[in-house]
Design an enzyme around this catalytic site. Structure first.
Site, mmCIF file in Angstrom:
data_model
loop_
_atom_site.group_PDB
_atom_site.id
_atom_site.type_symbol
_atom_site.label_atom_id
_atom_site.label_comp_id
_atom_site.label_asym_id
_atom_site.label_seq_id
_atom_site.Cartn_x
_atom_site.Cartn_y
_atom_site.Cartn_z
ATOM 1 N N GLN A 246 9.835 43.487 32.654
ATOM 2 C CA GLN A 246 8.517 42.910 32.926
ATOM 3 C C GLN A 246 8.493 41.437 32.528
ATOM 4 O O GLN A 246 7.526 40.751 32.789
ATOM 5 C CB GLN A 246 7.443 43.630 32.097
ATOM 6 C CG GLN A 246 7.258 45.067 32.461
ATOM 7 C CD GLN A 246 5.945 45.631 31.938
ATOM 8 O OE1 GLN A 246 5.274 46.350 32.634
ATOM 9 N NE2 GLN A 246 5.579 45.311 30.723
ATOM 10 N N CYS B 108 6.497 27.677 54.559
ATOM 11 C CA CYS B 108 7.456 26.844 53.823
ATOM 12 C C CYS B 108 8.140 27.648 52.698
ATOM 13 O O CYS B 108 9.317 27.915 52.764
ATOM 14 C CB CYS B 108 6.741 25.624 53.251
ATOM 15 S SG CYS B 108 7.798 24.573 52.241
ATOM 16 N N ASN C 231 10.883 50.655 20.170
ATOM 17 C CA ASN C 231 9.693 49.791 20.216
ATOM 18 C C ASN C 231 8.985 49.780 18.869
ATOM 19 O O ASN C 231 8.860 50.821 18.220
ATOM 20 C CB ASN C 231 8.712 50.300 21.282
ATOM 21 C CG ASN C 231 7.631 49.273 21.581
ATOM 22 O OD1 ASN C 231 7.917 48.212 22.132
ATOM 23 N ND2 ASN C 231 6.412 49.556 21.192
ATOM 24 N N ASP D 52 10.787 35.458 31.328
ATOM 25 C CA ASP D 52 11.464 34.368 30.620
ATOM 26 C C ASP D 52 12.904 34.125 31.060
ATOM 27 O O ASP D 52 13.547 33.172 30.600
ATOM 28 C CB ASP D 52 11.420 34.628 29.103
ATOM 29 C CG ASP D 52 11.969 35.995 28.716
ATOM 30 O OD1 ASP D 52 12.879 36.505 29.400
ATOM 31 O OD2 ASP D 52 11.494 36.574 27.720
ATOM 32 N N HIS E 75 7.991 40.962 37.457
ATOM 33 C CA HIS E 75 6.876 40.014 37.361
ATOM 34 C C HIS E 75 7.307 38.574 37.651
ATOM 35 O O HIS E 75 6.547 37.648 37.422
ATOM 36 C CB HIS E 75 6.217 40.097 35.978
ATOM 37 C CG HIS E 75 5.466 41.378 35.769
ATOM 38 N ND1 HIS E 75 4.963 41.776 34.555
ATOM 39 C CD2 HIS E 75 5.132 42.363 36.639
ATOM 40 C CE1 HIS E 75 4.348 42.953 34.687
ATOM 41 N NE2 HIS E 75 4.453 43.331 35.940
HETATM 42 P P1 NAD Z 1 3.356 44.376 25.408
HETATM 43 O O1 NAD Z 1 2.897 43.121 24.758
HETATM 44 O O2 NAD Z 1 2.409 45.319 25.993
HETATM 45 O O3 NAD Z 1 4.277 45.221 24.464
HETATM 46 C C1 NAD Z 1 5.305 44.673 23.730
HETATM 47 C C2 NAD Z 1 5.677 45.738 22.710
HETATM 48 O O4 NAD Z 1 6.843 45.291 22.035
HETATM 49 C C3 NAD Z 1 4.585 45.987 21.676
HETATM 50 O O5 NAD Z 1 4.392 47.371 21.522
HETATM 51 C C4 NAD Z 1 5.176 45.370 20.407
HETATM 52 O O6 NAD Z 1 4.750 46.009 19.250
HETATM 53 C C5 NAD Z 1 6.656 45.579 20.656
HETATM 54 N N1 NAD Z 1 7.537 44.671 19.930
HETATM 55 C C6 NAD Z 1 7.259 43.415 19.469
HETATM 56 N N2 NAD Z 1 8.364 42.906 18.873
HETATM 57 C C7 NAD Z 1 9.322 43.851 18.966
HETATM 58 C C8 NAD Z 1 10.672 43.910 18.547
HETATM 59 N N3 NAD Z 1 11.263 42.900 17.888
HETATM 60 N N4 NAD Z 1 11.396 45.024 18.815
HETATM 61 C C9 NAD Z 1 10.815 46.069 19.473
HETATM 62 N N5 NAD Z 1 9.532 46.072 19.883
HETATM 63 C C10 NAD Z 1 8.808 44.967 19.637
HETATM 64 O O7 NAD Z 1 4.400 43.855 26.453
HETATM 65 P P2 NAD Z 1 4.727 44.399 27.826
HETATM 66 O O8 NAD Z 1 4.540 45.877 27.841
HETATM 67 O O9 NAD Z 1 5.999 43.842 28.187
HETATM 68 O O10 NAD Z 1 3.540 43.795 28.752
HETATM 69 C C11 NAD Z 1 2.974 42.521 28.615
HETATM 70 C C12 NAD Z 1 3.012 41.701 29.887
HETATM 71 O O11 NAD Z 1 3.109 40.362 29.504
HETATM 72 C C13 NAD Z 1 4.180 41.932 30.768
HETATM 73 O O12 NAD Z 1 3.665 42.096 32.020
HETATM 74 C C14 NAD Z 1 5.036 40.661 30.747
HETATM 75 O O13 NAD Z 1 5.276 40.216 32.050
HETATM 76 C C15 NAD Z 1 4.179 39.641 30.112
HETATM 77 N N6 NAD Z 1 4.834 38.880 29.026
HETATM 78 C C16 NAD Z 1 6.111 38.447 29.160
HETATM 79 C C17 NAD Z 1 6.717 37.722 28.135
HETATM 80 C C18 NAD Z 1 8.123 37.256 28.303
HETATM 81 O O14 NAD Z 1 8.570 37.057 29.420
HETATM 82 N N7 NAD Z 1 8.865 37.090 27.211
HETATM 83 C C19 NAD Z 1 6.015 37.464 26.956
HETATM 84 C C20 NAD Z 1 4.695 37.904 26.868
HETATM 85 C C21 NAD Z 1 4.127 38.625 27.913
#
Ligand code: NAD
Length: 253
Positions: free
Chosen positions: A104, A135, A218, A107, A122
């Site tokens: 998802q 385009c 997670n 980055d 995404h």
């Molecule tokens: P989410 O924020 O719903 O869930 C992330 C989960 O990861 C949480 O439960 C959190 O507690 C857990 N977490 C945090 N640090 C962790 C670690 N070190 N090890 C294991 N687990 C950890 O994220 P999601 O379900 O991916 O959905 C959020 C949306 O936001 C997505 O659609 C995504 O596209 C977008 N998003 C992307 C980025 C990115 O590209 N890095 C960052 C923020 C949000």
């Protein structure tokens, strides 16, 4: 580290012919990018409604300048390096232990870590696409950073450029391929996703209805903890994956 749970994961992965990883924002927090719902996340800081009112396609079409203001503040990730977890997944793919990743994240860190089979449903935040349907030229971050106005335009047709990410109100990318990859996996390894964002969470749910081998790494609850064969919650995710990979080496898997 929960060595008992790790031992189970090693066993399951070691006997799998088709393991797919599903990753979310949590795999990138150890690379320095905050997730949305954690304590430093933008949902927590700004409120989910406010964020959703800006990062949707209708808002973008109506007021791209306001969108870009927000995008520059909150979605332009600093040039970070992949975390240990990204690197281990790439190594696992090279060793044949992982067939691919559905993420998802926007980055680009899986690709940067060297993973080859990645579906980024995404999109990618540092790539930009011309909104003119005739385009659709692509641009990189440098072009947008150096553009002399708030809203970057296409140099070929003057169309508005949009970050090549899926906004609310738009369809995800590669829907069928992502669904097929997840539902036909033998083992699913979910890392760093709360499994609340659809349709990805729905694909994982579909998988878990027919199979048992769902592994979740997670921090905190996910919507499918009850369906997981193993759930690892806590500790450093890079270290956990490194230990799993190391034990697979030792056991000759
Ligand atoms: P989410 O924020 O719903 O869930 C992330 C989960 O990861 C949480 O439960 C959190 O507690 C857990 N977490 C945090 N640090 C962790 C670690 N070190 N090890 C294991 N687990 C950890 O994220 P999601 O379900 O991916 O959905 C959020 C949306 O936001 C997505 O659609 C995504 O596209 C977008 N998003 C992307 C980025 C990115 O590209 N890095 C960052 C923020 C949000």
């Amino acid at each position: 580290m929960d060595m008992n749970a790790i031992g189970k994961v090693v066993n399951v992965l070691g006997h799998s012919r088709n393991t797919i990883a599903v990753t979310g924002a949590g795999i990138s927090t150890e690379a320095g990018i905050p997730d949305f719902r954690g304590k430093d996340g933008i949902y927590t800081k700004l409120g989910e409604n406010r964020v959703m009112n800006i990062i949707n396609i209708h808002a973008f079409n109506q007021n791209p300048a306001e969108f870009y203001d927000f995008h520059r503040k909150y979605f332009s990730f600093p040039p970070v390096e992949p975390s240990k977890a990204h690197k281990i997944l790439s190594e696992m793919e090279k060793k044949g232990r992982l067939k691919g990743i559905v993420t998802q994240n926007i980055d680009g860190l899986h690709e940067k870590a060297g993973s080859k089979k990645v579906i980024a449903i995404h999109g990618t935040s540092n790539r930009y696409i011309c909104m003119n349907t005739g385009c659709q030229a692509l641009y990189n971050q440098d072009y947008v950073d150096n553009y002399p106005a708030a809203v970057p335009l296409c140099e070929k047709c003057e169309g508005v450029l949009k970050p090549d990410v899926v906004l609310f109100g738009e369809n995800i990318k590669d829907y069928s391929q992502a669904q097929e990859m997840i539902t036909s996996a033998q083992v699913l390894l979910v890392i760093g996703s709360s499994l609340t964002v659809y349709p990805l969470a729905g694909f994982v749910k579909e998988f878990s209805t027919f199979y048992q081998d769902l592994i979740i790494i997670n921090k905190g609850r996910t919507q499918l903890d009850h369906a997981a064969l193993v759930k690892i919650d806590g500790g450093n995710t890079g270290d956990t994956l490194e230990e799993i990979n190391r034990q697979m080496d030792l056991r000759g898997f």
